[in-house]
Design an enzyme around this catalytic site. Structure first.
Site: not given
Length: 227
Positions: A9, A11, A172
């Site tokens: 991922d 961001d 995240d």
């Protein structure tokens, strides 16, 4: 089987982009006569793509936007953001060094992000991460984005995987882990990003507090000692 393909991922995992997303949102809201939102609130809106972030920002500051108005606000946000996407955005500690080590170990690295392709490319290039990434699948590159597994599988194909090789998804938030697991990948969650629920509830195979611990987590998931 040794993990050779790693999908990441962007961001909240590779980069802390919330300050620049917050800056663009603040301008768009102000132009519409809406009040500003704090950075912590904007962080909770990240992870489902630009349109959803803008939709949430307006819903949090007044009446929700009708579809046409939301389209306009999203376009304005995108223009503002892409023009200043790395003013405040920085890679998290250890990201360049860890990606360099993983590539040196023979791994191929891909990015799977709900951020549009153009914006993702700007961030990766301007922060010097692009040479370390073998392929990118943005939110506008697929019909169904994360948490749908097809998005992760698209990213995997872009880096030459998808043939049953051992692979891992690193993210995240809940969408990253859900998409990775649904695609059949091992999963690693970083605990410093923008998750909207406790990290222990994400169901990841491994949790790491620092990106620099990714080597160890991947070695464990491969069933091999870390070198």
């Amino acid at each position: 089987m040794t993990i050779r393909f790693v999908i990441l991922d962007l961001d909240g995992t590779l980069v802390d982009s919330a300050p620049d997303l917050h800056a663009a949102a603040t301008i768009v809201l102000a132009e519409a006569g809406r009040s500003a939102l704090d950075l912590t609130t904007i962080k909770r809106f990240i992870g489902d793509g630009v349109r959803k972030l803008v939709e949430r920002a307006f819903a949090a500051t007044g009446p929700a936007l009708e579809p046409a108005a939301l389209d306009q606000a999203t376009a304005r946000f995108t223009t503002l953001y892409e023009a200043a996407a790395t003013v405040l955005t920085r890679p998290y500690d250890g990201v360049p060094e860890t990606l360099t080590r993983l590539r040196a170990a023979g791994m191929r690295l891909g990015v799977c992000t709900n951020k549009p392709m153009a914006a993702a490319g700007i961030v990766l290039r301007e922060l010097g991460l692009a040479p370390l990434i073998d392929g990118v699948s943005g939110g506008d590159a697929v019909a169904r984005r994360k948490p749908h597994p097809e998005h992760v599988l698209d990213a995997l194909r872009r880096i030459g995987g998808g043939g049953g090789e051992r692979a891992a998804m690193v993210g995240d938030n809940e969408h990253d882990i859900a998409a990775g697991k649904a695609a059949g990948l091992a999963t690693v969650a970083v605990t410093y990003g923008y998750a909207r629920q406790p990290y222990k509830t994400l169901g990841a195979d491994r949790l790491i507090d620092r990106f620099g611990d990714l080597d160890r987590a991947l070695a464990e998931l491969s069933g091999q000692p870390e070198h």
